[in-house]
Design a protein around this motif. Structure first.
Motif, PDB file in Angstrom:
ATOM      1  N   THR A 132     109.596  12.536 108.403  1.00  0.00           N
ATOM      2  CA  THR A 132     110.288  11.249 108.398  1.00  0.00           C
ATOM      3  C   THR A 132     111.699  11.375 108.957  1.00  0.00           C
ATOM      4  O   THR A 132     112.202  10.433 109.578  1.00  0.00           O
ATOM      5  CB  THR A 132     110.323  10.630 106.991  1.00  0.00           C
ATOM      6  N   CYS A 133     112.320  12.525 108.768  1.00  0.00           N
ATOM      7  CA  CYS A 133     113.654  12.757 109.329  1.00  0.00           C
ATOM      8  C   CYS A 133     113.614  12.669 110.851  1.00  0.00           C
ATOM      9  O   CYS A 133     114.396  11.932 111.462  1.00  0.00           O
ATOM     10  CB  CYS A 133     114.167  14.126 108.885  1.00  0.00           C
ATOM     11  N   VAL A 134     112.703  13.396 111.459  1.00  0.00           N
ATOM     12  CA  VAL A 134     112.618  13.442 112.915  1.00  0.00           C
ATOM     13  C   VAL A 134     112.196  12.083 113.483  1.00  0.00           C
ATOM     14  O   VAL A 134     112.806  11.573 114.434  1.00  0.00           O
ATOM     15  CB  VAL A 134     111.640  14.550 113.370  1.00  0.00           C
ATOM     16  N   ILE A 135     111.173  11.487 112.888  1.00  0.00           N
ATOM     17  CA  ILE A 135     110.658  10.225 113.420  1.00  0.00           C
ATOM     18  C   ILE A 135     111.679   9.102 113.260  1.00  0.00           C
ATOM     19  O   ILE A 135     111.890   8.308 114.187  1.00  0.00           O
ATOM     20  CB  ILE A 135     109.308   9.876 112.767  1.00  0.00           C
ATOM     21  N   SER A 136     112.336   9.017 112.098  1.00  0.00           N
ATOM     22  CA  SER A 136     113.342   7.966 111.919  1.00  0.00           C
ATOM     23  C   SER A 136     114.546   8.192 112.820  1.00  0.00           C
ATOM     24  O   SER A 136     115.153   7.236 113.313  1.00  0.00           O
ATOM     25  CB  SER A 136     113.770   7.860 110.452  1.00  0.00           C
ATOM     26  N   LEU A 137     114.902   9.450 113.066  1.00  0.00           N
ATOM     27  CA  LEU A 137     116.009   9.755 113.981  1.00  0.00           C
ATOM     28  C   LEU A 137     115.689   9.246 115.382  1.00  0.00           C
ATOM     29  O   LEU A 137     116.494   8.533 116.001  1.00  0.00           O
ATOM     30  CB  LEU A 137     116.284  11.257 114.012  1.00  0.00           C
ATOM     31  N   ILE A 138     114.520   9.584 115.878  1.00  0.00           N
ATOM     32  CA  ILE A 138     114.130   9.159 117.229  1.00  0.00           C
ATOM     33  C   ILE A 138     114.022   7.641 117.304  1.00  0.00           C
ATOM     34  O   ILE A 138     114.532   7.015 118.236  1.00  0.00           O
ATOM     35  CB  ILE A 138     112.802   9.831 117.636  1.00  0.00           C
ATOM     36  N   SER A 139     113.384   7.038 116.334  1.00  0.00           N
ATOM     37  CA  SER A 139     113.198   5.592 116.337  1.00  0.00           C
ATOM     38  C   SER A 139     114.532   4.851 116.260  1.00  0.00           C
ATOM     39  O   SER A 139     114.759   3.883 117.000  1.00  0.00           O
ATOM     40  CB  SER A 139     112.310   5.199 115.157  1.00  0.00           C
ATOM     41  N   THR A 140     115.411   5.300 115.382  1.00  0.00           N
ATOM     42  CA  THR A 140     116.718   4.651 115.247  1.00  0.00           C
ATOM     43  C   THR A 140     117.557   4.845 116.502  1.00  0.00           C
ATOM     44  O   THR A 140     118.210   3.904 116.974  1.00  0.00           O
ATOM     45  CB  THR A 140     117.466   5.187 114.013  1.00  0.00           C
ATOM     46  N   LEU A 141     117.521   6.033 117.053  1.00  0.00           N
ATOM     47  CA  LEU A 141     118.286   6.309 118.280  1.00  0.00           C
ATOM     48  C   LEU A 141     117.787   5.446 119.432  1.00  0.00           C
ATOM     49  O   LEU A 141     118.589   4.893 120.196  1.00  0.00           O
ATOM     50  CB  LEU A 141     118.182   7.794 118.629  1.00  0.00           C
ATOM     51  N   ARG A 142     116.482   5.285 119.556  1.00  0.00           N
ATOM     52  CA  ARG A 142     115.925   4.436 120.625  1.00  0.00           C
ATOM     53  C   ARG A 142     116.271   2.963 120.411  1.00  0.00           C
ATOM     54  O   ARG A 142     116.455   2.221 121.358  1.00  0.00           O
ATOM     55  CB  ARG A 142     114.417   4.599 120.724  1.00  0.00           C
ATOM     56  N   SER A 143     116.318   2.547 119.149  1.00  0.00           N
ATOM     57  CA  SER A 143     116.559   1.127 118.859  1.00  0.00           C
ATOM     58  C   SER A 143     118.014   0.720 119.054  1.00  0.00           C
ATOM     59  O   SER A 143     118.291  -0.338 119.623  1.00  0.00           O
ATOM     60  CB  SER A 143     116.164   0.808 117.421  1.00  0.00           C
ATOM     61  N   VAL A 144     118.950   1.516 118.560  1.00  0.00           N
ATOM     62  CA  VAL A 144     120.358   1.112 118.577  1.00  0.00           C
ATOM     63  C   VAL A 144     121.235   1.994 119.454  1.00  0.00           C
ATOM     64  O   VAL A 144     122.365   1.622 119.751  1.00  0.00           O
ATOM     65  CB  VAL A 144     120.950   1.057 117.142  1.00  0.00           C
ATOM     66  N   GLY A 145     120.736   3.156 119.828  1.00  0.00           N
ATOM     67  CA  GLY A 145     121.536   4.068 120.639  1.00  0.00           C
ATOM     68  C   GLY A 145     122.635   4.712 119.817  1.00  0.00           C
ATOM     69  O   GLY A 145     122.875   4.342 118.665  1.00  0.00           O
ATOM     70  N   MET A 167     104.365  21.351  99.360  1.00  0.00           N
ATOM     71  CA  MET A 167     104.076  21.320 100.791  1.00  0.00           C
ATOM     72  C   MET A 167     104.128  19.893 101.335  1.00  0.00           C
ATOM     73  O   MET A 167     104.836  19.634 102.316  1.00  0.00           O
ATOM     74  CB  MET A 167     102.723  21.977 101.085  1.00  0.00           C
ATOM     75  N   PRO A 168     103.443  18.903 100.728  1.00  0.00           N
ATOM     76  CA  PRO A 168     103.575  17.537 101.243  1.00  0.00           C
ATOM     77  C   PRO A 168     104.999  16.978 101.100  1.00  0.00           C
ATOM     78  O   PRO A 168     105.443  16.199 101.943  1.00  0.00           O
ATOM     79  CB  PRO A 168     102.599  16.714 100.403  1.00  0.00           C
ATOM     80  N   LEU A 169     105.713  17.384 100.063  1.00  0.00           N
ATOM     81  CA  LEU A 169     107.094  16.933  99.886  1.00  0.00           C
ATOM     82  C   LEU A 169     107.955  17.384 101.059  1.00  0.00           C
ATOM     83  O   LEU A 169     108.646  16.581 101.695  1.00  0.00           O
ATOM     84  CB  LEU A 169     107.671  17.464  98.573  1.00  0.00           C
ATOM     85  N   LEU A 170     107.898  18.677 101.377  1.00  0.00           N
ATOM     86  CA  LEU A 170     108.695  19.212 102.484  1.00  0.00           C
ATOM     87  C   LEU A 170     108.242  18.638 103.823  1.00  0.00           C
ATOM     88  O   LEU A 170     109.074  18.287 104.671  1.00  0.00           O
ATOM     89  CB  LEU A 170     108.631  20.735 102.502  1.00  0.00           C
ATOM     90  N   LEU A 171     106.933  18.533 104.011  1.00  0.00           N
ATOM     91  CA  LEU A 171     106.403  17.974 105.252  1.00  0.00           C
ATOM     92  C   LEU A 171     106.877  16.538 105.440  1.00  0.00           C
ATOM     93  O   LEU A 171     107.312  16.157 106.530  1.00  0.00           O
ATOM     94  CB  LEU A 171     104.878  18.035 105.250  1.00  0.00           C
ATOM     95  N   SER A 172     106.842  15.745 104.382  1.00  0.00           N
ATOM     96  CA  SER A 172     107.279  14.348 104.496  1.00  0.00           C
ATOM     97  C   SER A 172     108.775  14.250 104.776  1.00  0.00           C
ATOM     98  O   SER A 172     109.207  13.376 105.534  1.00  0.00           O
ATOM     99  CB  SER A 172     106.914  13.565 103.235  1.00  0.00           C
ATOM    100  N   ILE A 173     109.560  15.125 104.196  1.00  0.00           N
ATOM    101  CA  ILE A 173     111.009  15.122 104.453  1.00  0.00           C
ATOM    102  C   ILE A 173     111.284  15.404 105.928  1.00  0.00           C
ATOM    103  O   ILE A 173     112.012  14.659 106.587  1.00  0.00           O
ATOM    104  CB  ILE A 173     111.741  16.137 103.551  1.00  0.00           C
ATOM    105  N   PHE A 174     110.682  16.470 106.462  1.00  0.00           N
ATOM    106  CA  PHE A 174     110.951  16.842 107.853  1.00  0.00           C
ATOM    107  C   PHE A 174     110.390  15.824 108.839  1.00  0.00           C
ATOM    108  O   PHE A 174     111.055  15.441 109.805  1.00  0.00           O
ATOM    109  CB  PHE A 174     110.406  18.234 108.164  1.00  0.00           C
TER     110      PHE A 174
END
Length: 88
Positions: free
Chosen positions: A33-46, A24-31
Motif C-alpha cells: 500500500t505504501c508503494v501503490i499509494s505513493l505512485i497513485s498520489t504522485l500521478r494525481s497531484v504531482g 507476513m500479510p501485515l508487512l506485505l500490506s504495509i509495503f
C-alpha cells in the motif's frame, strides 16, 4: 549456568512462529500500500509542498482497506496457487 537468551530483532523479542501467518500479510500490506499509494498520489497531484501529508493520508486509508482484504483473499490465493503450480 546462564539461561539462553531469547532471539531478538532490533532489541525486541521475536514473536513465536505461530504468528507468521499474520505478520507476513501485515508487512506485505504495509509495503504494497505504501508503494501503490505513493505512485497513485504522485500521478494525481504531482510533487508539491503538501505532497507528503496527502500521500500519508492516502496510505493510511489504503492500508486500512488493504490489510483486511489481504487477510480474506490470502487463503483463496494460496488455493489458486496450488492449482497452478506443481508440488515437489
Amino acid at each position: 549456568m546462564t539461561e539462553p537468551k531469547s532471539p531478538t530483532f532490533l532489541g525486541l523479542r521475536k514473536l513465536p512462529a505461530r504468528y507468521a501467518g499474520i505478520v507476513m500479510p501485515l508487512l506485505l500490506s504495509i509495503f504494497m500500500t505504501c508503494v501503490i499509494s505513493l505512485i497513485s498520489t504522485l500521478r494525481s497531484v504531482g510533487p508539491h509542498p503538501g505532497f507528503v501529508p496527502l500521500w500519508l493520508s492516502a496510505w493510511a486509508l489504503s492500508w486500512m482497506i488493504g490489510f483486511p482484504t489481504l487477510l480474506v483473499v490470502l487463503p483463496l490465493v494460496r488455493r489458486a496457487t496450488r492449482l497452478l503450480v506443481e508440488t515437489a
